[in-house]
Design a protein around this motif. Structure first.
Motif, PDB file in Angstrom:
ATOM      1  N   MET A   1       0.843  -1.182   0.000  1.00 51.69           N
ATOM      2  CA  MET A   1       0.000   0.000   0.000  1.00 51.69           C
ATOM      3  C   MET A   1       0.883   1.239   0.000  1.00 51.69           C
ATOM      4  O   MET A   1       2.020   1.193   0.511  1.00 51.69           O
ATOM      5  N   PHE A   2       0.357   2.316  -0.588  1.00 48.21           N
ATOM      6  CA  PHE A   2       1.157   3.518  -0.822  1.00 48.21           C
ATOM      7  C   PHE A   2       0.325   4.765  -0.529  1.00 48.21           C
ATOM      8  O   PHE A   2      -0.892   4.756  -0.690  1.00 48.21           O
ATOM      9  N   TRP A   3       1.021   5.820  -0.154  1.00 45.40           N
ATOM     10  CA  TRP A   3       0.421   7.144  -0.080  1.00 45.40           C
ATOM     11  C   TRP A   3       1.213   8.086  -0.982  1.00 45.40           C
ATOM     12  O   TRP A   3       2.447   8.168  -0.888  1.00 45.40           O
ATOM     13  N   TYR A   4       0.470   8.782  -1.857  1.00 42.06           N
ATOM     14  CA  TYR A   4       1.046   9.788  -2.736  1.00 42.06           C
ATOM     15  C   TYR A   4       0.334  11.116  -2.498  1.00 42.06           C
ATOM     16  O   TYR A   4      -0.822  11.152  -2.104  1.00 42.06           O
TER      17      TYR A   4
ATOM     18  N   ARG B   1       3.939  12.392  -5.833  1.00 47.47           N
ATOM     19  CA  ARG B   1       5.152  12.125  -5.049  1.00 47.47           C
ATOM     20  C   ARG B   1       4.836  11.150  -3.925  1.00 47.47           C
ATOM     21  O   ARG B   1       3.858  11.311  -3.200  1.00 47.47           O
ATOM     22  N   LEU B   2       5.694  10.153  -3.770  1.00 49.89           N
ATOM     23  CA  LEU B   2       5.489   9.093  -2.800  1.00 49.89           C
ATOM     24  C   LEU B   2       5.826   9.573  -1.392  1.00 49.89           C
ATOM     25  O   LEU B   2       6.922  10.068  -1.135  1.00 49.89           O
ATOM     26  N   ILE B   3       4.883   9.402  -0.468  1.00 46.54           N
ATOM     27  CA  ILE B   3       5.087   9.839   0.912  1.00 46.54           C
ATOM     28  C   ILE B   3       5.619   8.667   1.756  1.00 46.54           C
ATOM     29  O   ILE B   3       6.685   8.747   2.356  1.00 46.54           O
ATOM     30  N   TYR B   4       4.850   7.598   1.795  1.00 43.94           N
ATOM     31  CA  TYR B   4       5.208   6.383   2.519  1.00 43.94           C
ATOM     32  C   TYR B   4       4.640   5.189   1.767  1.00 43.94           C
ATOM     33  O   TYR B   4       3.681   5.317   1.019  1.00 43.94           O
ATOM     34  N   TYR B   5       5.243   4.040   2.002  1.00 45.75           N
ATOM     35  CA  TYR B   5       4.674   2.814   1.472  1.00 45.75           C
ATOM     36  C   TYR B   5       4.838   1.701   2.496  1.00 45.75           C
ATOM     37  O   TYR B   5       5.604   1.818   3.463  1.00 45.75           O
ATOM     38  N   SER B   6       4.097   0.620   2.257  1.00 46.13           N
ATOM     39  CA  SER B   6       4.113  -0.508   3.182  1.00 46.13           C
ATOM     40  C   SER B   6       4.097  -1.793   2.379  1.00 46.13           C
ATOM     41  O   SER B   6       3.277  -1.952   1.475  1.00 46.13           O
ATOM     42  N   ALA B   7       4.991  -2.707   2.711  1.00 47.52           N
ATOM     43  CA  ALA B   7       5.082  -3.986   2.006  1.00 47.52           C
ATOM     44  C   ALA B   7       4.176  -5.055   2.633  1.00 47.52           C
ATOM     45  O   ALA B   7       3.870  -6.063   1.991  1.00 47.52           O
ATOM     46  N   ALA B   8       3.762  -4.839   3.866  1.00 50.73           N
ATOM     47  CA  ALA B   8       2.903  -5.805   4.568  1.00 50.73           C
ATOM     48  C   ALA B   8       2.511  -5.173   5.897  1.00 50.73           C
ATOM     49  O   ALA B   8       3.003  -4.095   6.256  1.00 50.73           O
TER      50      ALA B   8
ATOM     51  N   VAL C   1      -3.749  17.128  -2.768  1.00 56.15           N
ATOM     52  CA  VAL C   1      -4.645  15.989  -2.973  1.00 56.15           C
ATOM     53  C   VAL C   1      -3.851  14.728  -2.667  1.00 56.15           C
ATOM     54  O   VAL C   1      -2.762  14.518  -3.214  1.00 56.15           O
ATOM     55  N   TYR C   2      -4.393  13.913  -1.782  1.00 59.94           N
ATOM     56  CA  TYR C   2      -3.697  12.714  -1.329  1.00 59.94           C
ATOM     57  C   TYR C   2      -4.359  11.470  -1.920  1.00 59.94           C
ATOM     58  O   TYR C   2      -5.572  11.307  -1.853  1.00 59.94           O
ATOM     59  N   PHE C   3      -3.522  10.604  -2.487  1.00 61.77           N
ATOM     60  CA  PHE C   3      -4.009   9.358  -3.072  1.00 61.77           C
ATOM     61  C   PHE C   3      -3.389   8.168  -2.368  1.00 61.77           C
ATOM     62  O   PHE C   3      -2.179   8.103  -2.155  1.00 61.77           O
ATOM     63  N   CYS C   4      -4.244   7.227  -2.052  1.00 63.42           N
ATOM     64  CA  CYS C   4      -3.809   5.939  -1.538  1.00 63.42           C
ATOM     65  C   CYS C   4      -3.851   4.945  -2.693  1.00 63.42           C
ATOM     66  O   CYS C   4      -4.702   5.061  -3.595  1.00 63.42           O
TER      67      CYS C   4
ATOM     68  N   SER D   1      10.883  -4.454  -9.778  1.00 63.24           N
ATOM     69  CA  SER D   1      10.096  -5.686  -9.836  1.00 63.24           C
ATOM     70  C   SER D   1       9.505  -6.043  -8.483  1.00 63.24           C
ATOM     71  O   SER D   1       8.483  -6.689  -8.391  1.00 63.24           O
ATOM     72  N   SER D   2      10.143  -5.576  -7.424  1.00 63.79           N
ATOM     73  CA  SER D   2       9.603  -5.844  -6.092  1.00 63.79           C
ATOM     74  C   SER D   2       8.354  -5.033  -5.804  1.00 63.79           C
ATOM     75  O   SER D   2       7.674  -5.267  -4.814  1.00 63.79           O
ATOM     76  N   ALA D   3       8.065  -4.063  -6.663  1.00 59.63           N
ATOM     77  CA  ALA D   3       6.894  -3.182  -6.508  1.00 59.63           C
ATOM     78  C   ALA D   3       6.964  -2.340  -5.247  1.00 59.63           C
ATOM     79  O   ALA D   3       5.961  -1.844  -4.759  1.00 59.63           O
ATOM     80  N   SER D   4       8.168  -2.195  -4.706  1.00 63.69           N
ATOM     81  CA  SER D   4       8.292  -1.462  -3.445  1.00 63.69           C
ATOM     82  C   SER D   4       8.180   0.042  -3.624  1.00 63.69           C
ATOM     83  O   SER D   4       7.671   0.726  -2.746  1.00 63.69           O
ATOM     84  N   LYS D   5       8.675   0.557  -4.733  1.00 60.87           N
ATOM     85  CA  LYS D   5       8.606   2.006  -4.955  1.00 60.87           C
ATOM     86  C   LYS D   5       8.254   2.252  -6.406  1.00 60.87           C
ATOM     87  O   LYS D   5       8.918   1.728  -7.296  1.00 60.87           O
TER      88      LYS D   5
END
Lengths: 113, 112
Positions: free
Chosen positions: A32-35, A44-51, A88-91, B95-99
């Motif tokens: 999941m991501f926040w832009y 622009r990417l703020i934070y992301y989560s792999a799990a 404007v924030y997008f998830c 490819s990891s889709a991390s960023k």
């Protein structure tokens, strides 16, 4: 309905206030991501989560906090809102192996006065 | 440091003609490049992608070309239709889709 939902759709707040933007997805995607979207800067990417319980900083993380206690939720908190966080924030969410194919929510328009 | 750049903020094309949107990148480690389309008041939606090991990918009216030596990719839309009027974002991903890193976008307007 299946998909990714953001709330609220619109938010007005004052400088110094704490604000939390909510994001919920029903696909059980790992990532999941926040832009944030601003004129001239694109997304622009703020934070992301792999799990769940795994988060990492993106390009512009300062002033933001995230958590991910459950796979389906990824809230974004502005601890002390500033005017520069008007945006404007997008998830978004995705699965590994999809080559970066993201599924976006409809966005939250935040105004900090 | 902008890793993905779209140098044209806007583009106007006549209906039925070809639209060509351009994108440059600096990060050679990207595994995929993608194009997203965004209408006002909606989230972006995935349009088409290309692996870094390929130089062309086609899907209906949309074709993406990748020139690795120039670190340049382009999106061709043929023929252009009114519904193609939107903002188009170029992005690079691992490819990891991390960023997934996006460019600043190009607003495409299709005129009658």
């Amino acid at each position: 309905d299946a998909g990714i939902t953001q709330s609220p759709r619109y938010k007005i707040t004052e400088t110094g206030r704490q604000v939390t933007l909510m994001c919920h997805q029903t696909w059980s995607h790992s990532y999941m991501f926040w832009y944030r979207q601003d004129l001239g800067h694109g997304l622009r990417l703020i934070y992301y989560s792999a799990a769940a319980d795994i988060t990492d900083k993106g390009e512009v993380p300062d002033g933001y906090v995230v958590s991910r206690s459950k796979t389906e939720n990824f809230p974004l908190t502005l601890e002390s809102a500033t005017r520069s966080q008007t945006s404007v924030y997008f998830c978004a969410s995705s699965e590994p192996g999809q080559g970066g194919k993201l599924f976006f929510g409809s966005g939250t328009q935040l105004s900090v006065l | 440091d902008q890793q993905v750049k779209q140098n044209s903020p806007s583009l106007s094309v006549q209906e039925g003609r070809i639209s060509i949107l351009n994108c440059d990148y600096t990060n050679s480690m990207f595994d995929y490049f993608l194009w997203y389309k965004k209408y006002p008041a909606e989230g972006p939606t995935f349009l088409i992608s290309i692996s870094s090991i390929k130089d062309k990918n086609e899907d209906g009216r949309f074709t993406v070309f990748l020139n690795k030596s120039a670190k340049h990719l382009s999106l061709h839309i043929v023929p252009s239709q009114p519904g193609d009027s939107a903002v188009y974002f170029c992005a690079g991903s691992y490819s990891s889709a991390s960023k997934i890193i996006f460019g600043s976008g190009t607003r495409l307007s299709i005129r009658p």
